[in-house]
Motif scaffolding. Structure first.
Motif, PDB file in Angstrom:
ATOM      1  N   ALA A  61      29.927   2.274 -14.549  1.00 41.92           N
ATOM      2  CA  ALA A  61      30.938   1.684 -13.665  1.00 41.92           C
ATOM      3  C   ALA A  61      30.968   2.418 -12.330  1.00 41.92           C
ATOM      4  O   ALA A  61      31.011   1.794 -11.262  1.00 41.92           O
ATOM      5  N   PHE A  62      30.920   3.729 -12.384  1.00 39.10           N
ATOM      6  CA  PHE A  62      30.902   4.547 -11.169  1.00 39.10           C
ATOM      7  C   PHE A  62      29.704   4.185 -10.295  1.00 39.10           C
ATOM      8  O   PHE A  62      29.832   3.973  -9.087  1.00 39.10           O
ATOM      9  N   ASP A  63      28.536   4.095 -10.927  1.00 44.39           N
ATOM     10  CA  ASP A  63      27.319   3.751 -10.192  1.00 44.39           C
ATOM     11  C   ASP A  63      27.400   2.342  -9.607  1.00 44.39           C
ATOM     12  O   ASP A  63      26.954   2.106  -8.479  1.00 44.39           O
ATOM     13  N   CYS A  64      27.961   1.418 -10.374  1.00 39.02           N
ATOM     14  CA  CYS A  64      28.088   0.039  -9.894  1.00 39.02           C
ATOM     15  C   CYS A  64      28.981  -0.041  -8.660  1.00 39.02           C
ATOM     16  O   CYS A  64      28.695  -0.798  -7.725  1.00 39.02           O
ATOM     17  N   ILE A  65      30.045   0.735  -8.654  1.00 37.81           N
ATOM     18  CA  ILE A  65      30.919   0.747  -7.480  1.00 37.81           C
ATOM     19  C   ILE A  65      30.131   1.218  -6.263  1.00 37.81           C
ATOM     20  O   ILE A  65      30.227   0.637  -5.184  1.00 37.81           O
TER      21      ILE A  65
END
Length: 75
Positions: A20-24
């Motif tokens: 999720a962090f990377d997707c943001i």
């Protein structure tokens, strides 16, 4: 005891939170949101198993089992 399951669910939550962090960072907000939901579900599952075990086993026994599971991961 379910400490193996607790650890497994926590590892899944960590993975999903990292994705999720990377997707943001990539601007993929919807995908990040989906991963946040799955991370939360994994955390909830881990908490449910742990809560169940806390009602059935002595704390020292759970702590020992948790330490064994974590040591096995490190090997």
């Amino acid at each position: 005891m379910g400490m193996e399951e607790v650890v497994r669910q926590l590892r899944m939550a960590i993975h999903d939170a990292q994705v999720a962090f990377d997707c943001i960072g990539l601007g993929e907000v919807e995908r990040a949101h989906n991963r946040m939901i799955t991370a939360k579900a994994a955390m909830d599952a881990a908490e449910t198993v742990l809560q169940h075990d806390l009602g059935r086993f002595p704390l020292a026994e759970l702590a020992g089992e948790g330490a064994k599971v974590m040591a096995a991961i490190g090997d």
